[in-house]
Scaffold this active site. Structure first.
Site, short mmCIF file in Angstrom:
data_model
loop_
_atom_site.label_atom_id
_atom_site.label_comp_id
_atom_site.label_asym_id
_atom_site.label_seq_id
_atom_site.Cartn_x
_atom_site.Cartn_y
_atom_site.Cartn_z
N ASN A 41 0.85 -1.20 0.00
CA ASN A 41 0.00 0.00 0.00
C ASN A 41 0.88 1.25 0.00
O ASN A 41 1.78 1.38 0.83
CB ASN A 41 -0.90 0.01 1.24
N GLU A 42 0.65 2.13 -0.97
CA GLU A 42 1.33 3.43 -1.04
C GLU A 42 2.84 3.29 -0.84
O GLU A 42 3.44 3.98 -0.02
CB GLU A 42 0.72 4.40 -0.03
N TYR A 62 -8.08 12.15 -2.57
CA TYR A 62 -8.93 12.84 -1.61
C TYR A 62 -9.00 14.32 -1.98
O TYR A 62 -8.05 14.89 -2.53
CB TYR A 62 -8.37 12.72 -0.19
N GLU A 102 -8.92 3.99 -2.68
CA GLU A 102 -9.07 4.99 -1.62
C GLU A 102 -9.55 6.27 -2.27
O GLU A 102 -8.88 6.83 -3.14
CB GLU A 102 -7.74 5.26 -0.89
N GLN A 106 -13.15 5.86 4.69
CA GLN A 106 -13.46 4.50 5.15
C GLN A 106 -14.98 4.37 5.26
O GLN A 106 -15.66 5.12 4.59
CB GLN A 106 -12.82 4.20 6.51
#
Length: 392
Positions: free
Chosen positions: A65-66, A137, A185, A245
């Site tokens: 992840n990332e 985001y 995400e 989330q």
């Protein structure tokens, strides 16, 4: 074990992220053997001993992840990560050839590694992975609502850029395989930033701190709706989309310990898309006025997507970005035969900053009514998320 069993009962697929920061290829192989192999090996028998007689049969696996993020323990260069992702995916599929794997894209389009990271990683692992991940985001810290609501144009550009990089590597390798995108995400995230910094300073080693608890307002719900529309527009490549989330942490649902639970504003577009954004994503041809904002040009006043389910029912999702005036949406539905209007759901509030709370959980809530046509058009109120349903 309890989480996987709960997910299966909820008809939800698990996406499992392996550790490619402080662990490696062998551990990746072992965890697939533990989860998915029936019996007769060390790790599958260990699962049985631990109380799970049947395999979990997890089909989707993230390869870390990332991994370009300097905040990650064991962060890697693109070449380092691409090599270990390739080898991990290869041996994981040797254990279970029915699984799919997701390679880490850059942690965000603002990263200095973005673009070159995706290209270099896929150059190493293209043949053995099925998806590349995207994380995005948005926030409105400067209180510029029109510019904030235009952010979905950035998401569309982000998606198309990564898809182009995938196809560039495909062409370089003379491959017939298509790697798709996992937007695993995405959300609005900025409200809790200052609070979190204060908590970290006060309790750096605190337990169960109330971190990342964004309190979402009405304009956030409009952008979430626009992001969902953008994903539907790009459904030919975005095959996975995970809101981050679900409960309390940058989430559509809030709870209070020993208290209640309530839906935040962003819950409702997500609920609508989950219920009706199924079947085939259609490509609507939209003619609308456009405007410019601080960071974006030619922003459509109305953005919309449509889906058709297996029964032939059609659902239209639409956002009116105009903050002051309603818009008439004229629909040409001739290609779908004899469809009857079922309902028109509207999420609107006069205050862009309105929120839901435990004491007032219905301050921002959709209203459903029959479909009302004016001169052959459906009226979209100013600043609104709309769901219009037509059925056989």
């Amino acid at each position: 074990h309890e989480f996987v069993n709960w997910a299966k009962k909820a008809n939800t697929e698990v996406m499992y992220a392996i550790n490619l920061g402080t662990r490696g290829v062998l551990e990746a192989q072992d965890v697939v053997e533990y989860c998915n192999h029936k019996s007769g090996t060390y790790w599958s028998d260990k699962r049985i001993t631990n109380g799970a007689a049947e395999p979990f049969d997890i089909k989707l696996w993230c390869l870390g992840n990332e991994m370009d993020g300097p905040w990650q323990t064991g962060a890697k260069t693109a070449y380092e990560y691409g090599r270990i992702a390739n080898e991990a995916s290869k041996v994981m599929k040797w254990v279970d050839n029915t699984i799919e794997t997701v390679a880490c894209g850059s942690s965000g389009s603002g990263m200095p590694t973005f673009g070159s990271w995706e290209y270099e990683v896929l150059n190493e692992c293209y043949d053995n992975v099925d998806y590349v991940s995207l994380h995005r985001y948005y926030g409105n810290p400067h209180n510029d609502t029109p510019d904030f609501l235009a952010s979905s144009l950035d998401l569309d550009d982000f998606i198309k850029t990564v898809a182009c990089i995938c196809d560039t590597v495909k062409g370089k390798k003379h491959s017939k395989k298509q790697v798709n995108l996992s937007l695993d995400e995405w959300n609005v995230w900025y409200h809790s930033n200052q609070q979190d910094q204060t908590l970290y300073k006060r309790e750096p080693w605190g337990t169960a701190l109330h971190l990342l608890e964004d309190i979402y307002n009405f304009e956030d719900a409009l952008l979430v709706g626009l992001m969902l529309i953008t994903m539907l527009h790009n459904a030919d490549r975005v095959k996975i989309g995970c809101l981050a989330q679900l409960v309390n942490v940058i989430a559509p649902i809030m709870t209070r310990e020993k208290g209640g639970a309530w839906a935040q504003t962003i819950f409702y577009p997500m609920m609508d898309a989950s219920m009706y954004g199924r079947g085939k994503s259609l490509r609507p041809i939209i003619t609308t006025d456009k405007h410019d904002t601080k960071h974006f040009t030619d922003v459509p006043v109305v953005d919309a997507a449509a889906t058709m389910d297996d029964a032939g029912n059609v659902t239209i999702f639409a956002v009116n970005r105009d903050l002051e005036e309603p818009v008439k949406l004229q629909l040409d539905m001739r290609a779908f035969g004899d469809l009857k209007p079922e309902f028109h759901t509207v999420l609107h509030h006069d205050d862009m900053k309105a929120i839901n709370t435990e004491e007032n959980p219905d301050e921002v809530k959709p209203v459903q009514a029959p479909v009302v046509m004016e001169d052959g058009c459906i009226v979209l109120p100013a600043a609104s998320w709309n769901v219009v349903r037509f059925v056989k």
